[in-house]
Design a protein around this motif. Structure first.
Motif, mmCIF file in Angstrom:
data_model
loop_
_atom_site.group_PDB
_atom_site.id
_atom_site.type_symbol
_atom_site.label_atom_id
_atom_site.label_comp_id
_atom_site.label_asym_id
_atom_site.label_seq_id
_atom_site.Cartn_x
_atom_site.Cartn_y
_atom_site.Cartn_z
ATOM 1 N N ALA A 43 -1.235 -20.529 -5.756
ATOM 2 C CA ALA A 43 -0.024 -20.567 -6.570
ATOM 3 C C ALA A 43 0.271 -22.018 -6.953
ATOM 4 C CB ALA A 43 1.138 -19.962 -5.791
ATOM 5 N N HIS A 44 1.322 -22.229 -7.743
ATOM 6 C CA HIS A 44 1.590 -23.603 -8.159
ATOM 7 C C HIS A 44 2.229 -24.436 -7.057
ATOM 8 C CE1 HIS A 44 5.918 -22.893 -8.548
ATOM 9 N NE2 HIS A 44 5.679 -21.848 -9.322
ATOM 10 N N ASP A 45 2.649 -23.785 -5.930
ATOM 11 C CA ASP A 45 3.254 -24.544 -4.839
ATOM 12 C C ASP A 45 2.725 -24.127 -3.468
ATOM 13 O OD1 ASP A 45 4.361 -22.030 -4.924
ATOM 14 O OD2 ASP A 45 6.413 -22.692 -4.517
ATOM 15 N N SER A 85 5.159 -18.633 -8.097
ATOM 16 C CA SER A 85 5.445 -19.367 -6.867
ATOM 17 C C SER A 85 4.734 -18.718 -5.687
ATOM 18 C CB SER A 85 6.950 -19.386 -6.599
ATOM 19 O OG SER A 85 7.395 -18.084 -6.241
ATOM 20 N N ASP A 126 6.600 -15.674 -4.495
ATOM 21 C CA ASP A 126 6.356 -14.448 -5.271
ATOM 22 C C ASP A 126 5.022 -13.814 -4.895
ATOM 23 O OD1 ASP A 126 8.744 -14.694 -6.603
ATOM 24 O OD2 ASP A 126 7.894 -15.668 -8.370
ATOM 25 N N THR A 132 6.785 -24.888 2.681
ATOM 26 C CA THR A 132 7.024 -25.618 1.442
ATOM 27 C C THR A 132 6.250 -26.923 1.464
ATOM 28 O OG1 THR A 132 8.923 -26.882 2.283
ATOM 29 C CG2 THR A 132 9.365 -24.659 1.427
ATOM 30 N N ASN A 133 6.415 -27.690 0.414
ATOM 31 C CA ASN A 133 5.735 -28.979 0.310
ATOM 32 C C ASN A 133 6.218 -29.960 1.373
ATOM 33 O OD1 ASN A 133 3.791 -30.589 -1.250
ATOM 34 N ND2 ASN A 133 5.572 -31.860 -1.736
ATOM 35 N N SER A 163 -0.109 -27.202 -2.467
ATOM 36 C CA SER A 163 -1.124 -26.941 -3.476
ATOM 37 C C SER A 163 -1.612 -28.238 -4.123
ATOM 38 C CB SER A 163 -0.573 -26.012 -4.567
ATOM 39 O OG SER A 163 0.506 -26.635 -5.241
#
Length: 455
Positions: free
Chosen positions: A55-57, A152, A155, A175-176, A211
């Motif tokens: 995903a993008h994150d 995300s 998702d 999370t990041n 990511s």
């Protein structure tokens, strides 16, 4: 810019190769290695295929499997995602009632969505897949089904779990801001919507909140592997029978407490056995059976120990010497469906005569192990449900005496003599009670060091 699916694949392939290399060394006996038990179940040891969502994150890595029974009806372990009123088909309740399971704990955990889930989530369909690719690594024989997703991480995980991780349960997806390599990890757990339209059984689902390319740099593979192998060994130790599923969210997994408790039990067992051998090693066998029954970790730290299991001959049959029932002192069961049958005698018994021959007590103990093996060979079907696979993977062990000269009379090399006994009587292990103490102490030292790394 998010990492590419090709970059993630390169990392996972390198990680898998390193994981296998380090694990092989970790399970190599001393002096070449530390001799940890080979009890870890990991897709990086035996998986042929993994699903990877970028995903993008963040990134999710999954190994899907199944069970040889209808785990989504009863058994699980699994989450059933449902509404009020339930959308469970009526035949499910009838099936449970017919088998006497209705209203009982069946390993299915019903969780209820407070509002209607998107249809794609209910069906478990990941939306926004922009690119798919399958890559294969010939050195590990692992294939990766890679998907680049315009969505995300939350998702993606929500859809993979039919809304369980996200819409229904707030699992705080990484999370990041999470540490690199820190993940949410689910093992041996199923998910399905209540209408049974589809399902997934996650042998392994690991969720990473990064990511960016630096988190998937090949230079961190070695650090990640060493950390994860310590984690996986400790987790396997906390659940040696391999039953049930586990879910770990964040950097303090719930199984750490179980692991610590198990170490505490092992320390108590070592102290009790040492005290018994120092103060009353001439007590009758029953005293030491009770001690081992109370502290089964002394017999095997990595297996599940059952005391005095009954092996009953079918009606109208008996053993070659007329017995209708056999009763080993202990059976040790391992997660790979292998077993060990254990006969004990009291510590005070001597092993050898003054002429160097094994004493009658040795032959008597070994004869009982032969009776058990004969029963398993000829009447396996009577115990197949209790001990599946025991006919093909079963060892025998005798525990008796002490590791001291007076118990071995004129035998100068006790180890060599015990090896001769094993060869003569065709048993897999011949141990003294001092050997049990030494093995448990060694395991405690090894596992204590492991716990410091994962706690």
């Amino acid at each position: 810019m998010p990492v590419t699916i090709e970059h993630v694949a390169e990392f996972i392939f390198a990680y898998t190769r390193k994981y296998r290399e380090v694990y092989a060394k970790a399970t190599t006996p001393s002096p070449e290695g530390p001799g940890y038990p080979a009890i870890v179940r990991s897709p990086f040891l035996n998986a042929s295929s993994l699903d990877v969502y970028v995903a993008h994150d963040g990134v999710a890595v999954a190994q899907l499997g199944d069970r040889p029974y209808q785990w989504h009806i009863a058994g699980g372990p699994a989450f059933k995602i449902d509404y009020e009123p339930t959308r469970t088909p009526p035949y499910v309740f009838k099936t449970l009632a017919d088998h006497g399971f209705l209203g009982k704990a069946i390993g299915i955990y019903r969780i209820v969505a407070k509002s209607e889930l998107p249809e794609a989530v209910w069906r478990g369909e990941v939306q926004g897949i922009e690119r798919e690719k399958t890559l294969h690594d010939s050195s590990t024989q692992v294939s990766l089904n890679l998907r680049e997703v315009r969505a995300s991480l939350g998702d993606v995980v929500n859809a993979l779990t039919f809304g369980a991780y996200g819409a229904v349960l707030n699992v705080h997806v990484p999370t990041n801001d999470s540490q690199i390599g820190e993940s949410h990890l689910t093992r041996g757990f199923g998910m399905f919507p209540a209408d049974l339209s589809t399902r997934r059984f996650f042998e392994y689902l690991e969720i990473f909140g990064h990511s960016d390319p630096c988190a998937w740099d090949l230079r961190v593979v070695n650090l990640r592997v060493h950390r994860d192998i310590r984690r996986d060994l400790a987790q396997a130790m906390s659940n040696p029978d391999g039953d049930g599923g586990t879910m770990s969210f964040g950097d303090t997994p719930s199984w750490i407490e179980s692991y610590g408790n198990r170490l505490g039990l092992l320390k108590s067992a070592i102290d009790d056995l040492r005290s018994a051998l120092q103060q009353r090693d001439d007590d009758v066998e029953a005293v030491f059976h009770t001690l081992l029954e109370r502290h089964p970790l002394l017999l095997d730290v990595y297996g599940i120990v059952e005391s005095r299991p009954g092996l009953s001959y079918p009606d109208g049959t008996a053993s070659p010497i007329g017995k209708t029932k056999l009763q080993p002192d202990f059976i040790v069961r391992y997660s790979d469906q292998s077993y060990k049958l254990v006969e004990i005698e009291r510590p005070a018994k001597a092993v050898a005569t003054s002429q160097g021959q094994p004493r009658a007590e040795v032959a008597q103990a070994v004869f009982q192990t032969a009776e058990w093996k004969h029963f398993i060979k000829t009447h396996y079907q009577t115990i197949a449900d209790r001990y599946p696979g025991i006919q093909s993977k079963c060892k025998t062990a005798v525990v008796m005496s002490r590791s001291r000269q007076e118990n071995f009379k004129n035998i100068s090399d006790m180890r060599a003599y015990m090896g001769l006994i094993m060869e003569q009587f065709n048993i897999d292990e011949f141990l003294t009670f001092d050997d049990l103490l030494d093995r448990a102490s060694t395991a405690y030292a090894l596992l204590s060091g492991l716990g410091e790394q994962v706690g």
